[in-house]
Design a protein around this motif. Structure first.
Motif, PDB file in Angstrom:
ATOM      1  N   LYS A  60       0.827  -1.201   0.000  1.00  0.00           N
ATOM      2  CA  LYS A  60       0.000   0.000   0.000  1.00  0.00           C
ATOM      3  C   LYS A  60       0.867   1.259   0.000  1.00  0.00           C
ATOM      4  N   CYS A  61       0.515   2.207  -0.836  1.00  0.00           N
ATOM      5  CA  CYS A  61       1.197   3.511  -0.839  1.00  0.00           C
ATOM      6  C   CYS A  61       0.737   4.295   0.394  1.00  0.00           C
ATOM      7  N   ILE A  62       1.698   4.707   1.223  1.00  0.00           N
ATOM      8  CA  ILE A  62       1.311   5.416   2.451  1.00  0.00           C
ATOM      9  C   ILE A  62       0.918   6.866   2.158  1.00  0.00           C
ATOM     10  N   ILE A  63       1.198   7.334   0.944  1.00  0.00           N
ATOM     11  CA  ILE A  63       0.824   8.713   0.590  1.00  0.00           C
ATOM     12  C   ILE A  63      -0.642   8.772   0.153  1.00  0.00           C
ATOM     13  N   CYS A  64      -1.018   7.904  -0.796  1.00  0.00           N
ATOM     14  CA  CYS A  64      -2.362   8.050  -1.377  1.00  0.00           C
ATOM     15  C   CYS A  64      -3.272   6.851  -1.107  1.00  0.00           C
ATOM     16  N   GLY A  65      -2.712   5.760  -0.587  1.00  0.00           N
ATOM     17  CA  GLY A  65      -3.542   4.603  -0.289  1.00  0.00           C
ATOM     18  C   GLY A  65      -3.679   3.615  -1.438  1.00  0.00           C
ATOM     19  N   TYR A  66      -3.051   3.906  -2.577  1.00  0.00           N
ATOM     20  CA  TYR A  66      -3.094   2.968  -3.706  1.00  0.00           C
ATOM     21  C   TYR A  66      -2.513   1.619  -3.276  1.00  0.00           C
ATOM     22  N   ILE A  67      -3.172   0.547  -3.683  1.00  0.00           N
ATOM     23  CA  ILE A  67      -2.674  -0.794  -3.368  1.00  0.00           C
ATOM     24  C   ILE A  67      -2.037  -1.384  -4.614  1.00  0.00           C
ATOM     25  N   VAL A 120       7.299   4.046  -9.712  1.00  0.00           N
ATOM     26  CA  VAL A 120       6.652   4.947  -8.744  1.00  0.00           C
ATOM     27  C   VAL A 120       5.160   4.643  -8.684  1.00  0.00           C
ATOM     28  N   CYS A 121       4.543   5.060  -7.594  1.00  0.00           N
ATOM     29  CA  CYS A 121       3.097   4.887  -7.427  1.00  0.00           C
ATOM     30  C   CYS A 121       2.374   5.493  -8.636  1.00  0.00           C
ATOM     31  N   PRO A 122       1.569   4.697  -9.328  1.00  0.00           N
ATOM     32  CA  PRO A 122       0.902   5.218 -10.518  1.00  0.00           C
ATOM     33  C   PRO A 122      -0.148   6.283 -10.211  1.00  0.00           C
ATOM     34  N   VAL A 123      -0.529   6.412  -8.956  1.00  0.00           N
ATOM     35  CA  VAL A 123      -1.549   7.398  -8.608  1.00  0.00           C
ATOM     36  C   VAL A 123      -0.924   8.724  -8.180  1.00  0.00           C
ATOM     37  N   CYS A 124       0.040   8.659  -7.234  1.00  0.00           N
ATOM     38  CA  CYS A 124       0.554   9.926  -6.691  1.00  0.00           C
ATOM     39  C   CYS A 124       2.021  10.176  -7.018  1.00  0.00           C
ATOM     40  N   GLY A 125       2.711   9.189  -7.596  1.00  0.00           N
ATOM     41  CA  GLY A 125       4.097   9.411  -7.991  1.00  0.00           C
ATOM     42  C   GLY A 125       5.116   9.162  -6.886  1.00  0.00           C
TER      43      GLY A 125
HETATM   44 FE    FE Z   1       0.523   6.860  -4.066  1.00  0.00          FE
END
Ligand code: FE
Length: 230
Positions: free
Chosen positions: A183-190, A216-221
């Motif tokens: 899980k991305c701790i910035i945006c919650g993307y799994i 990188v996280c595809p949602v928030c980078g």
């Molecule tokens: Fe993210």
């Protein structure tokens, strides 16, 4: 009460944009609906903390870009998980200026609606704006992106300012899966190894540990260090 019943409600996914002076901003919105036909009026719901809310309050105009099903997660993250207070979201994004002067995102967009605010309802954290339709254009054929598709197929999450945000909104780990969800701790993307990240060249079946270091996280980078086991 079973709060997950709310997951059964269906929505689309849109970019709502507005302006303040010569500044433009836009954000992801799932709560968009047509409320009347003669004349056509559209309702949108926006968090009072968001910059787009301030811009709509001041300019009294907004646009809605109807996103296509194949919209990349990075594009959704750009408008959904970043703030116009930190970046100019319209820099390097295809857009045009509508008849009312409001900006309209045109990339990943099937069509757009342009509205003038004629009413609003204070709903607490959010305001529901009713806009009279002043222009509507179809830009391309395709399937509209639904909120369900965003969640189930693209592994997308609700931002904390979304009307549909639910704390600890996380997908259950499937029994018997050896590869772990992260899980991305910035945006919650799994990150789900089962589906990978095809938008960014990561094949289904790729474990988190096997992702390239520059992934990188595809949602928030956010980078890989910002992920923890889900
Ligand atoms: Fe993210």
């Amino acid at each position: 009460m079973d709060i997950t019943t709310l997951f059964k409600l269906s929505y689309g996914l849109y970019v709502v944009s507005s302006k303040k002076g010569d500044k433009n901003n836009g954000q992801i919105v799932n709560t968009v609906m047509q409320v009347t036909a003669e004349p056509v009026k559209i309702l949108i719901c926006i968090n009072k903390d968001n910059l787009t809310y301030q811009y709509i309050k001041e300019s009294r105009v907004f646009s809605i870009s109807i996103l296509e099903q194949n919209t990349p997660m990075q594009f959704i993250g750009h408008f959904g998980f970043k703030s116009g207070r930190d970046i100019d979201k319209f820099k390097d994004i295809d857009h045009k200026i509508g008849q009312t002067g409001t900006p309209i995102v045109t990339s990943n967009t099937l069509g757009y609606l342009e509205c003038e605010v004629v009413g609003e309802l204070d709903a607490g954290t959010h305001v529901a704006f009713v806009g009279k339709l002043t222009d509507a254009q179809t830009l391309q054929a395709g399937e509209p992106l639904t909120y369900a598709y965003y969640h189930e197929v693209k592994n997308g999450k609700a931002s904390k300012n979304a009307p549909t945000y639910i704390k600890n909104d996380k997908k259950p780990i499937k029994e018997g899966k050896k590869m772990k969800l992260y899980k991305c701790i910035i945006c919650g993307y799994i990150y789900n190894p089962e589906t990978g990240d095809p938008d960014n060249g990561i094949d289904p079946g790729t474990a988190f540990e096997e992702l390239p270091d520059d992934w990188v996280c595809p949602v928030c980078g956010a980078d890989k260090d910002s992920f923890e086991e889900a």
